[in-house]
Design a protein around this motif. Structure first.
Motif: not given
Length: 329
Positions: A35-40, A53-68
């Motif tokens: 099972e996989h958690q979805a931020d949204v 039908p389409l479903r969209m996972f959204v993962e949100a990353k808010c790092y101070r300066s380091t790129p994902v």
């Protein structure tokens, strides 16, 4: 952003008891192996022709300066592959069952590494870069709100930060939870923390919620588009769903800054950035810069689709770029 772009939010397993599970940290989606958690998690309000039908996972990353980096994008690929394989592993009973195609988008306030961008493009993962100047005010407010919440929790003498309660209250106030905004959970939050949350929610609703839309060009990218005057833009697009726009760079130099798509009368204006790897290619050779910029605009940005939803009314608009319309470009 998802709601404004034609998606309805999935927030509770009651919306699909076969594939969704309520977890301790939020909604989970069943995969073939886990099972996989979805931020949204969002479901497109209509089914595209010749598509599931389409479903969209959204993962949100808010790092101070380091790129994902590559690690996060590889994880996204593993998640979406496992989720889309779940139907194939299910026991067949002959009973009709709905099937969905899941997509994955990764949002970052600090951009993405070159390796992450290459991997995402190869595996059709959507990277949405919010590190552009157009989103600077949003980033500053979120950063300050995080610090203010920690300070408020400390001043209220809380033993530990009530993350679950804070998340539930914010989603209730924004109307993105599984319950109505005025019927949200009555969670006991200390006064200072409650006031800080209310200030953040007011900022999001009044300044940002309706100003961010997704743009879909004829390229393997999705554009996070900031709309300075959303009401004027939607009114103009409603009158003329196909808008001819000019595309240009704005910023400190001719080769840096944000891209702007604007109509001749100025009523329609969308601001966005391109992935670093594309910008780097355009700017790599000063002698070829203008030719490469023109080639990319004509090949990949000449037709940008905007899906807009307002209270369930889904409309499709197009931003069309034709160099012949702008002889001065």
């Amino acid at each position: 952003m998802l709601q404004s772009s034609g998606y309805r939010l999935l927030t509770n397993s009651s919306q699909d008891e076969i594939e969704l599970v309520n977890g301790s940290n939020g909604l989970r989606v069943r995969g073939r192996g886990a099972e996989h958690q979805a931020d949204v998690l969002g479901e497109l309000a209509y089914v595209p022709p010749f598509s599931l039908p389409l479903r969209m996972f959204v993962e949100a990353k808010c790092y101070r300066s380091t790129p994902v980096g590559l690690k996060e994008v590889r994880n996204a690929h593993g998640v979406i592959h496992d989720v889309n394989q779940n139907w194939a592993a299910s026991h067949r009973t002959g009973r009709p069952r709905q099937r969905y195609h899941y997509l994955y988008s990764l949002f970052s306030t600090s951009g993405f590494t070159a390796a992450a961008q290459e991997y995402a493009q190869a595996h059709q993962l959507v990277l949405v870069d919010l590190s552009a100047p157009a989103f600077a005010r949003l980033r500053r407010r979120l950063t300050s709100a995080s610090s203010e919440m920690l300070e408020a929790a400390s001043s209220d003498n809380l033993a530990e930060f009530p993350l679950t309660a804070v998340r539930a209250v914010i989603r209730s106030r924004l109307g993105t939870a599984s319950f109505a905004r005025d019927q949200g959970p009555q969670l006991p939050l200390a006064v200072n923390l409650h006031n800080t949350i209310e200030e953040l929610v007011s900022f999001v609703i009044e300044d940002w919620r309706a100003k961010m839309l997704l743009g879909f060009p004829a390229a393997p990218i999705v554009l996070a588009m900031f709309v300075p005057a959303i009401d004027a833009a939607i009114a103009a697009l409603s009158e003329n769903p196909v808008q001819h726009v000019r595309l240009r760079h704005v910023g400190a130099t001719d080769t840096a800054g944000t891209w702007v798509a604007s109509s001749q009368d100025g009523r329609v204006e969308f601001r966005f950035t391109l992935p670093d790897r594309i910008e780097s290619w355009i700017m790599a050779d000063p002698d070829e810069y203008r030719a490469r910029r023109a080639a990319f605009k004509n090949a990949f940005l000449s037709d940008i689709t905007i899906v807009y939803s307002d209270e369930g009314d889904v409309r499709i608009f197009k931003l069309v770029y034709d160099a012949s319309d702008w002889h001065q470009s």
